[in-house]
Design a protein around this motif. Structure first.
Motif, PDB file in Angstrom:
ATOM      1  N   VAL A  68      22.187  11.938 -47.783  1.00  0.00           N
ATOM      2  CA  VAL A  68      22.233  12.588 -46.471  1.00  0.00           C
ATOM      3  C   VAL A  68      23.648  13.060 -46.108  1.00  0.00           C
ATOM      4  CG1 VAL A  68      22.734  10.591 -44.988  1.00  0.00           C
ATOM      5  CG2 VAL A  68      21.192  12.374 -44.176  1.00  0.00           C
ATOM      6  N   CYS A  69      24.649  12.521 -46.756  1.00  0.00           N
ATOM      7  CA  CYS A  69      26.038  12.802 -46.358  1.00  0.00           C
ATOM      8  C   CYS A  69      26.357  14.292 -46.503  1.00  0.00           C
ATOM      9  CB  CYS A  69      26.999  11.982 -47.221  1.00  0.00           C
ATOM     10  SG  CYS A  69      28.729  12.351 -46.876  1.00  0.00           S
ATOM     11  N   PRO A  70      26.672  14.964 -45.395  1.00  0.00           N
ATOM     12  CA  PRO A  70      26.931  16.411 -45.477  1.00  0.00           C
ATOM     13  C   PRO A  70      28.240  16.733 -46.193  1.00  0.00           C
ATOM     14  CG  PRO A  70      27.355  15.615 -43.256  1.00  0.00           C
ATOM     15  CD  PRO A  70      26.790  14.466 -44.020  1.00  0.00           C
ATOM     16  N   CYS A  73      30.526  12.698 -49.741  1.00  0.00           N
ATOM     17  CA  CYS A  73      31.675  11.852 -50.053  1.00  0.00           C
ATOM     18  C   CYS A  73      31.286  10.420 -50.397  1.00  0.00           C
ATOM     19  CB  CYS A  73      32.681  11.873 -48.913  1.00  0.00           C
ATOM     20  SG  CYS A  73      32.079  11.241 -47.359  1.00  0.00           S
ATOM     21  N   ILE A  74      29.965  10.156 -50.491  1.00  0.00           N
ATOM     22  CA  ILE A  74      29.543   8.795 -50.855  1.00  0.00           C
ATOM     23  C   ILE A  74      29.020   8.798 -52.291  1.00  0.00           C
ATOM     24  CG2 ILE A  74      27.990   6.892 -50.304  1.00  0.00           C
ATOM     25  CD1 ILE A  74      27.859   7.808 -47.487  1.00  0.00           C
ATOM     26  N   TYR A  75      29.436   7.807 -53.037  1.00  0.00           N
ATOM     27  CA  TYR A  75      28.897   7.625 -54.384  1.00  0.00           C
ATOM     28  C   TYR A  75      28.331   6.213 -54.473  1.00  0.00           C
ATOM     29  CZ  TYR A  75      28.588   7.048 -59.411  1.00  0.00           C
ATOM     30  OH  TYR A  75      28.124   6.794 -60.674  1.00  0.00           O
ATOM     31  N   GLU A  98      31.260   3.841 -53.147  1.00  0.00           N
ATOM     32  CA  GLU A  98      32.560   4.445 -52.829  1.00  0.00           C
ATOM     33  C   GLU A  98      32.396   5.492 -51.736  1.00  0.00           C
ATOM     34  OE1 GLU A  98      34.468   4.181 -57.330  1.00  0.00           O
ATOM     35  OE2 GLU A  98      34.113   6.139 -56.428  1.00  0.00           O
ATOM     36  N   ILE A  99      33.370   5.554 -50.853  1.00  0.00           N
ATOM     37  CA  ILE A  99      33.420   6.643 -49.860  1.00  0.00           C
ATOM     38  C   ILE A  99      34.793   7.296 -49.955  1.00  0.00           C
ATOM     39  CG2 ILE A  99      33.291   7.301 -47.431  1.00  0.00           C
ATOM     40  CD1 ILE A  99      31.613   4.897 -46.871  1.00  0.00           C
ATOM     41  N   ASN A 100      34.793   8.599 -50.109  1.00  0.00           N
ATOM     42  CA  ASN A 100      36.049   9.340 -50.105  1.00  0.00           C
ATOM     43  C   ASN A 100      36.376   9.695 -48.657  1.00  0.00           C
ATOM     44  OD1 ASN A 100      38.142  11.160 -50.243  1.00  0.00           O
ATOM     45  ND2 ASN A 100      37.352  12.209 -52.061  1.00  0.00           N
ATOM     46  N   ILE A 105      33.614  13.199 -42.520  1.00  0.00           N
ATOM     47  CA  ILE A 105      33.789  13.830 -41.206  1.00  0.00           C
ATOM     48  C   ILE A 105      33.330  12.879 -40.088  1.00  0.00           C
ATOM     49  CG2 ILE A 105      33.655  16.206 -42.045  1.00  0.00           C
ATOM     50  CD1 ILE A 105      30.689  16.210 -41.173  1.00  0.00           C
ATOM     51  N   PHE A 106      33.048  11.640 -40.438  1.00  0.00           N
ATOM     52  CA  PHE A 106      32.712  10.586 -39.479  1.00  0.00           C
ATOM     53  C   PHE A 106      31.545  10.978 -38.570  1.00  0.00           C
ATOM     54  CE2 PHE A 106      36.907   9.846 -41.017  1.00  0.00           C
ATOM     55  CZ  PHE A 106      36.870   8.498 -41.329  1.00  0.00           C
ATOM     56  N   CYS A 107      30.557  11.590 -39.185  1.00  0.00           N
ATOM     57  CA  CYS A 107      29.386  12.034 -38.423  1.00  0.00           C
ATOM     58  C   CYS A 107      28.407  10.893 -38.174  1.00  0.00           C
ATOM     59  CB  CYS A 107      28.683  13.162 -39.165  1.00  0.00           C
ATOM     60  SG  CYS A 107      28.060  12.669 -40.791  1.00  0.00           S
ATOM     61  N   GLY A 108      28.426   9.878 -39.016  1.00  0.00           N
ATOM     62  CA  GLY A 108      27.527   8.734 -38.838  1.00  0.00           C
ATOM     63  C   GLY A 108      26.137   8.936 -39.417  1.00  0.00           C
ATOM     64  N   LEU A 109      25.904  10.017 -40.133  1.00  0.00           N
ATOM     65  CA  LEU A 109      24.566  10.234 -40.695  1.00  0.00           C
ATOM     66  C   LEU A 109      24.212   9.183 -41.740  1.00  0.00           C
ATOM     67  CD1 LEU A 109      24.272  14.118 -41.020  1.00  0.00           C
ATOM     68  CD2 LEU A 109      23.088  12.601 -39.439  1.00  0.00           C
ATOM     69  N   CYS A 110      25.209   8.692 -42.448  1.00  0.00           N
ATOM     70  CA  CYS A 110      24.939   7.639 -43.438  1.00  0.00           C
ATOM     71  C   CYS A 110      24.398   6.401 -42.740  1.00  0.00           C
ATOM     72  CB  CYS A 110      26.204   7.308 -44.234  1.00  0.00           C
ATOM     73  SG  CYS A 110      27.658   7.013 -43.210  1.00  0.00           S
ATOM     74  N   VAL A 111      24.940   6.104 -41.572  1.00  0.00           N
ATOM     75  CA  VAL A 111      24.481   4.948 -40.793  1.00  0.00           C
ATOM     76  C   VAL A 111      23.029   5.155 -40.366  1.00  0.00           C
ATOM     77  CG1 VAL A 111      24.898   3.594 -38.701  1.00  0.00           C
ATOM     78  CG2 VAL A 111      26.830   4.538 -39.973  1.00  0.00           C
ATOM     79  N   THR A 120      27.601   0.539 -41.651  1.00  0.00           N
ATOM     80  CA  THR A 120      27.835   0.835 -40.238  1.00  0.00           C
ATOM     81  C   THR A 120      29.295   1.228 -40.084  1.00  0.00           C
ATOM     82  OG1 THR A 120      28.188  -1.517 -39.861  1.00  0.00           O
ATOM     83  CG2 THR A 120      26.023  -0.664 -39.279  1.00  0.00           C
ATOM     84  N   MET A 121      29.628   1.648 -38.886  1.00  0.00           N
ATOM     85  CA  MET A 121      31.006   2.086 -38.652  1.00  0.00           C
ATOM     86  C   MET A 121      31.674   1.140 -37.663  1.00  0.00           C
ATOM     87  SD  MET A 121      30.131   6.107 -38.475  1.00  0.00           S
ATOM     88  CE  MET A 121      31.609   6.953 -39.017  1.00  0.00           C
ATOM     89  N   THR A 122      32.954   0.905 -37.858  1.00  0.00           N
ATOM     90  CA  THR A 122      33.697  -0.001 -36.984  1.00  0.00           C
ATOM     91  C   THR A 122      34.566   0.799 -36.019  1.00  0.00           C
ATOM     92  OG1 THR A 122      35.626  -0.107 -38.404  1.00  0.00           O
ATOM     93  CG2 THR A 122      33.836  -1.641 -38.901  1.00  0.00           C
TER      94      THR A 122
END
Ligand code: SF4
Ligand code: SF4
Length: 217
Positions: A68-70, A73-75, A98-100, A105-111, A120-122
């Motif tokens: 889903v990551c636009p 940047c996630i592997y 891994e996240i590059n 872009i800190f969109c939160g779609l991965c969450v 999740t995001m901190t």
């Protein structure tokens, strides 16, 4: 005459801004890093990979976050769990993650996409590095410690102070897991990462039951 009025108006704005600067009003950076602004609960800061309170990893290596990551940047690479000594509940776990951060872009779609609330995001935002390689966060950097604290980015990292992580809420949810609008923004299923005890949060069924009891009472 009109030009003079506009000039005076402009100078008033300049004067006001100068006064605010001199007196320190509305300045958010002057006292940083000794004082930090409070972050809203839904602040999109650096990611963390969560564990269940018993220490099991939540990631099941399904790769939905990567899909889903636009920013692509996630592997993730999943691996079958050892039946005798599983890393996560279920068949598989995230073996490589891994996240590059240079691309994120800190969109939160991965969450949003994660079926187990593993990622999740901190509220942590200090992520400067001196080389590009360090901006690629590995599982070692992302996976929370067994006590629920967020790992340091680097050994001797001076910027991530564990004492501050009480306020580092790992929960960011824009929609309910079931998609029911009434539950938008509600935290469910498990506690917030962070040092200390994590009280389990009520399930959606428990919330439904409590609400229907309130209505009938
Ligand atoms: S926050 Fe958005 S861009 Fe960053 S890793 Fe998640 S999905 Fe990708
Ligand atoms: S973080 Fe969530 S979405 Fe990503 S691979 Fe792990 S379980 Fe799947």
């Amino acid at each position: 005459m009109g030009v003079m009025i506009e000039l005076i108006k402009g100078l008033r704005v300049t004067g006001k801004t100068m006064w605010r600067t001199i007196t320190g009003q509305e300045m958010v950076t002057t006292r940083y890093p000794d004082e930090r602004r409070h972050k809203p609960q839904r602040f999109h800061g650096r990611h963390v990979l969560n564990r269940y309170p018993d220490g099991m990893e939540k990631c099941i290596g399904c790769e939905l976050c990567a899909g889903v990551c636009p920013a692509q940047c996630i592997y993730v690479r999943g691996m079958d769990n050892d039946v005798e000594n599983p890393t996560s509940p279920g068949e598989r776990f995230g073996f490589v993650y891994e996240i590059n951060m240079l691309r994120c872009i800190f969109c939160g779609l991965c969450v949003e996409a994660c079926p187990t609330e593993a990622i999740t995001m901190t509220q942590l935002f200090e992520m400067s590095t001196t080389n590009r390689q360090d901006a690629i966060y590995t599982k070692e950097t992302l996976l929370m410690e067994r006590d629920g604290s967020v790992p340091h980015m680097f050994p001797d990292d001076p910027l991530v102070d564990l004492d501050e992580l009480d306020s580092a809420d790992g929960w960011v949810r824009a929609t309910a897991p079931s998609g029911v609008a009434a539950y938008e923004g509600m935290q469910m299923w498990q506690g917030t990462p962070g040092p200390g005890d994590w009280s389990p949060e009520p399930t959606q069924e428990e919330i439904d039951r409590a609400e229907s009891e309130d209505d009938s009472g």
